[in-house]
Design a protein around this motif. Structure first.
Motif, short mmCIF file in Angstrom:
data_model
loop_
_atom_site.label_atom_id
_atom_site.label_comp_id
_atom_site.label_asym_id
_atom_site.label_seq_id
_atom_site.Cartn_x
_atom_site.Cartn_y
_atom_site.Cartn_z
N ILE A 103 -4.55 -15.41 4.78
CA ILE A 103 -3.40 -15.16 4.09
C ILE A 103 -3.51 -14.11 2.84
N VAL A 104 -4.76 -14.49 2.33
CA VAL A 104 -4.94 -13.80 0.92
C VAL A 104 -4.60 -12.16 0.76
N PRO A 105 -4.87 -11.42 2.01
CA PRO A 105 -4.66 -9.94 1.86
C PRO A 105 -3.03 -9.86 2.02
N VAL A 106 -2.27 -10.71 2.74
CA VAL A 106 -0.90 -10.79 2.69
C VAL A 106 -0.08 -10.73 1.30
N LEU A 107 -0.78 -11.94 0.48
CA LEU A 107 -0.41 -12.40 -0.73
C LEU A 107 -0.65 -11.16 -1.57
N VAL A 108 -1.68 -10.69 -1.74
CA VAL A 108 -2.24 -9.45 -2.66
C VAL A 108 -1.29 -8.30 -2.25
N GLY A 109 -1.04 -8.03 -0.95
CA GLY A 109 -0.04 -7.17 -0.81
C GLY A 109 1.31 -7.40 -1.32
N LEU A 110 1.81 -8.38 -0.89
CA LEU A 110 3.50 -8.71 -1.83
C LEU A 110 3.08 -8.64 -3.06
N SER A 111 1.98 -9.01 -3.90
CA SER A 111 1.98 -8.86 -5.32
C SER A 111 1.99 -7.47 -5.66
N LEU A 112 1.46 -6.66 -4.80
CA LEU A 112 1.37 -5.10 -5.10
C LEU A 112 2.62 -4.58 -5.14
N VAL A 113 3.20 -4.87 -4.00
CA VAL A 113 4.83 -4.32 -3.88
C VAL A 113 5.47 -5.08 -5.15
N LEU A 114 5.26 -6.06 -5.56
CA LEU A 114 6.41 -6.50 -6.61
C LEU A 114 5.87 -5.68 -8.04
N VAL A 115 4.42 -5.56 -8.07
CA VAL A 115 4.05 -4.72 -9.18
C VAL A 115 4.73 -3.38 -9.08
N VAL A 116 4.99 -2.83 -7.95
CA VAL A 116 5.45 -1.53 -8.08
C VAL A 116 6.89 -1.56 -8.25
N VAL A 117 7.57 -2.53 -7.85
CA VAL A 117 9.10 -2.46 -7.94
C VAL A 117 9.50 -3.19 -9.27
N GLN A 118 8.32 -3.60 -9.91
CA GLN A 118 9.14 -4.14 -11.28
C GLN A 118 9.73 -3.29 -12.01
N PRO A 119 9.54 -1.85 -12.32
CA PRO A 119 10.22 -1.02 -13.12
C PRO A 119 11.80 -0.92 -12.72
N PHE A 120 11.92 -1.03 -11.33
CA PHE A 120 13.22 -0.92 -11.07
C PHE A 120 13.92 -2.14 -11.34
N VAL A 121 13.32 -3.54 -11.22
CA VAL A 121 13.74 -4.73 -11.54
C VAL A 121 14.36 -4.74 -13.18
#
Length: 249
Positions: A103-121
């Motif tokens: 599960i860890v790679p999936v969670l890290v991937g989700l975290s990276l997506v959130l890092v990328v979209v944070q400016p739009f948020v």
């Protein structure tokens, strides 16, 4: 543990404490470092969670001025995070280690997506109409993020800022203060449970705790001045390398 390993872990803890206070996702610095040094993912997660407790609280202390007069809301939000953290630690300790590693790679991937979209948020935060909505949905989401944080701490801060920013009218700096304190609560609850029932590397805990304490103070001082873009880019690169390593092991 070699001296250079100690230095690398301490530097990662300092960096993580700073990033957690300013942006969030400091775990995406410390976790890959620990995995790269040969620590099992579960041990890396639990040791990292305990080590970052002090940095979380010094970061929250640095934002105390933004939280003046918010005690009631902090208590209510904190209760949701508290129980969520308990659920997350139970989940981590109940699942087989092999399942966690998958599960860890999936969670890290989700975290990276959130890092990328944070400016739009963040842009959406500036366009809110000034109406606060601290309803049951907000508490439920904070609870669910607490579960995630108790299970795997990376990017819980960005999740909190995103959720609260979409549902509250507070300034972004206050939301960041909320994020720092709620993340500190989750780390503390999870860390206390891990300390008694989970595999822990106490030398790692000590190094990260000492350095992240300084990082939290440093992050609070520069939080309004340092653009997060450069930090975000490095986090994404390090996290991507962690995913590659975890998938190919």
């Amino acid at each position: 543990m070699e001296w250079w390993e100690c230095a690398l872990i301490a530097f990662a803890g300092l960096w993580a404490g700073t990033i957690n206070t300013v942006v969030g996702s400091g775990t995406l610095v410390t976790f890959p470092v620990l995995v790269a040094l040969g620590y099992p993912p579960v041990t890396a997660t639990t040791s990292n969670a305990i080590g970052l407790i002090t940095g979380s609280f010094t970061g929250a202390w640095g934002y105390r001025h933004e939280l003046t007069g918010q005690r009631g809301r902090l208590v209510r939000y904190g209760i949701a995070s508290f129980f969520g953290a308990i659920g997350g630690t139970v989940l981590l300790l109940s699942l087989p280690h092999d399942a966690f590693e998958a599960i860890v790679p999936v969670l890290v991937g989700l975290s990276l997506v959130l890092v990328v979209v944070q400016p739009f948020v963040a842009k959406r935060l500036k366009s809110r109409d000034g109406t606060a909505r601290s309803g049951p949905l907000l508490y439920a989401l904070i609870f669910l993020i607490g579960i995630y944080g108790g299970y795997f701490t990376a990017a819980q801060g960005i999740m909190l800022v995103g959720v609260m920013g979409l549902m509250l009218s507070d300034p972004l700096q206050r939301l960041n203060g909320f994020k720092n304190l709620l993340s500190a609560i989750v780390n503390l609850v999870a860390g206390l449970i891990y300390a008694f029932v989970a595999p822990i590397s106490w030398p790692v805990v000590g190094l990260i705790a000492a350095s992240s304490t300084l990082g939290g103070l440093l992050g609070a001082k520069i939080g309004r001045r340092l653009p997060p873009t450069a930090l975000r880019t490095v986090i994404v690169l390090i996290g991507a390398l962690a995913i590659v390593r975890l998938v190919t092991e």
